[in-house]
Design an enzyme around this catalytic site. Structure first.
Site, short mmCIF file in Angstrom:
data_model
loop_
_atom_site.label_atom_id
_atom_site.label_comp_id
_atom_site.label_asym_id
_atom_site.label_seq_id
_atom_site.Cartn_x
_atom_site.Cartn_y
_atom_site.Cartn_z
CD GLU A 197 76.83 23.61 26.10
OE1 GLU A 197 77.93 24.14 25.76
OE2 GLU A 197 75.92 24.36 25.21
CG HIS A 205 80.63 24.22 22.96
ND1 HIS A 205 81.01 25.10 22.03
CD2 HIS A 205 79.00 24.60 23.11
CE1 HIS A 205 80.08 26.98 21.93
NE2 HIS A 205 79.01 26.03 22.27
CG HIS A 255 75.05 24.80 21.52
ND1 HIS A 255 74.08 25.83 20.71
CD2 HIS A 255 75.91 25.00 21.97
CE1 HIS A 255 75.39 26.83 20.70
NE2 HIS A 255 75.85 26.91 22.19
CG ASP A 294 78.17 29.47 23.28
OD1 ASP A 294 78.68 28.15 24.04
OD2 ASP A 294 77.33 28.48 21.93
#
Length: 136
Positions: free
Chosen positions: A22, A80, A82, A93
């Site tokens: 990530e 971010h 995944h 999250d």
């Protein structure tokens, strides 16, 4: 939320480069417009779970906030990736969300960005609700 095409491309490129881990960063834009004009990379300080967790390095957060302030910009959100998972907010999250900021998640499958979705929490810790995402 609106995001400049160059900022979206920067997020996707960062996600592809960081795969299979990530990646994370901060979205900045003009004050009061709820528009991300730039994506600033930050370091993910999670080491042992970097495949499915992220935490923005606080030093990067402070540096980016200072740069934004000096330029008359605001932090409008965070992003971010995944890796090999959908661009949907996880419980992790959601629990870490701050109210009022947009959270952009890009799904990266086998090293290629395939999808992106945005979310907003009305209160710290969620719950998240989808935020329409418009690339401009």
């Amino acid at each position: 939320m609106k995001i400049a095409r160059a900022a979206m491309e920067a997020v996707k490129a960062h996600g592809a480069e960081g795969y299979p881990h990530e990646i994370c960063g901060i979205l900045v834009g003009p004050r009061g417009l709820h528009t991300a004009t730039d994506a600033r990379r930050a370091r993910n300080i999670i080491v042992d779970r970097a495949r499915d967790r992220y935490e923005i390095d606080p030093r990067d957060h402070i540096r980016i906030q200072r740069q934004a302030d000096a330029a008359g910009l605001d932090i409008v959100g965070y992003y971010h990736s995944h890796p090999d998972h959908p661009a949907q907010a996880s419980r992790f999250d959601t629990e870490r969300a701050w109210a009022g900021y947009v959270y952009l998640i890009v799904a990266v499958h086998e090293g290629k960005p395939v999808d992106a979705n945005a979310f907003v929490a009305d209160k710290d810790g969620g719950p998240f609700h989808p935020e329409p995402l418009e690339v401009v």
